[in-house]
Design an enzyme around this catalytic site. Sequence first.
Site, PDB file in Angstrom:
ATOM      1  N   LEU A  91     -23.922 -18.210 115.523  1.00  0.00           N
ATOM      2  CA  LEU A  91     -22.850 -19.118 115.122  1.00  0.00           C
ATOM      3  C   LEU A  91     -21.799 -19.173 116.223  1.00  0.00           C
ATOM      4  CD1 LEU A  91     -22.258 -17.948 111.423  1.00  0.00           C
ATOM      5  CD2 LEU A  91     -23.388 -20.058 112.142  1.00  0.00           C
ATOM      6  N   HIS A  92     -21.384 -20.391 116.589  1.00  0.00           N
ATOM      7  CA  HIS A  92     -20.319 -20.488 117.593  1.00  0.00           C
ATOM      8  C   HIS A  92     -19.474 -21.754 117.463  1.00  0.00           C
ATOM      9  CE1 HIS A  92     -23.234 -23.176 119.524  1.00  0.00           C
ATOM     10  NE2 HIS A  92     -22.236 -23.639 120.245  1.00  0.00           N
ATOM     11  N   ARG A  93     -19.901 -22.720 116.657  1.00  0.00           N
ATOM     12  CA  ARG A  93     -19.161 -23.986 116.601  1.00  0.00           C
ATOM     13  C   ARG A  93     -17.862 -23.828 115.812  1.00  0.00           C
ATOM     14  NH1 ARG A  93     -21.674 -27.980 119.094  1.00  0.00           N
ATOM     15  NH2 ARG A  93     -23.909 -27.707 119.456  1.00  0.00           N
ATOM     16  N   ARG A 120     -16.647 -16.323 121.116  1.00  0.00           N
ATOM     17  CA  ARG A 120     -15.764 -17.112 120.246  1.00  0.00           C
ATOM     18  C   ARG A 120     -15.827 -16.593 118.810  1.00  0.00           C
ATOM     19  NH1 ARG A 120     -14.521 -22.788 120.878  1.00  0.00           N
ATOM     20  NH2 ARG A 120     -13.335 -23.473 119.077  1.00  0.00           N
TER      21      ARG A 120
END
Length: 365
Positions: free
Chosen positions: A208-210, A243
């Site tokens: 997950l990074h968005r 992030r």
Amino acid sequence: MLITIIAGARPNFMKIAPIVHAIQSAKKEGKNVDFRLIHTGQHFDKKMSGDFFEQLGIPEPHANLEAGGGTQAEQTGAIMIRFEQELLSNPTDLVLVVGDVTSTMACAITAQKLKVKVAHVEAGIRSDDWGMPEEINRLVTDSITNYFFTTSEVANENLRKTGITEDRIFFVGNTMIDTLLKNRPRFIAPPIWEEANLQEKGYLVLTLHRPANVDQESQLKDLMDEIIHHSHGVPIVFPVHPRTAKSLQGLGIAAPNLHFIEPLSYLEFNFLVEKAKLVVTDSGGITEETTVMGVPCITLRDNTERPETITIGTNELIGTNPNAIKPAFDKLFNGDWKKGGIPPLWDGKTADRIVAHLLELSVKA
């Protein structure tokens, strides 16, 4: 023919590696073609050391513009200023850009201002979501590109709708898949494989990074809670993006079957993906790799620029609502997941087709 190849972020190097190899092969065969590889420095990645280039079998870049950091605008400006100096010092016949990062757009603009033609690899893909910086990069780049190398018929149609003529569109396939197929026999098990006693088809991989998923702590926590709760206790391996790591701090998310690990190398990560029961992600590129390797994939996004991974491949787009996770997981654990297939021309020969087209174009020029 001299081709200046641009890469700005780690995924870009996976896309340009086979093109570099194809140019090297053509040159050995006596073809009039060579390349200059430019790293804009958009992303600094400690894993992008000599080992990374050695893994992909590509030379160190001829130049690193070191234009990373800052806001979107600051980064775009820095890349354009430094790439203009690069082009003036090292004239070229063509600038080749890949994907949809800031470097792709910035270098395409700079080249056209200096009257240098631009080829875009992975042209024409669209999410139709202007909230994504990548979508703006795609739209701007394709509006000033001379030659379009595409991964799917959907991308071809997107370009036709904007008035691009057929003689500038080249349906060639996917260079990411060239890299995947070439390196598949070389995948290596990361330490977590033995540490967690993982078994083939007996664990999940999560990335997950968005911003929509990780910037709001409540959303991230709800997603994680649902994934853990419906995982049937099988191990969840989560290589944590920097992030995401910032958002995870203080949330106290933990479970006996949840394994947070550092980001992995290309060969290690795809070893895990290939043997996973399921991949849960918000990445576009990973959905392409799972499709080719026949691994079930759930995408936590409301849109995708790679619809062929859904219509043909093993991917399902379920949105960002945590409540959508249970039905998707139930489908998987009940054995009802689709088998999927491989999109046309995702066969490992895309880069050869690209270089062949470029050589034909250079003769006509």
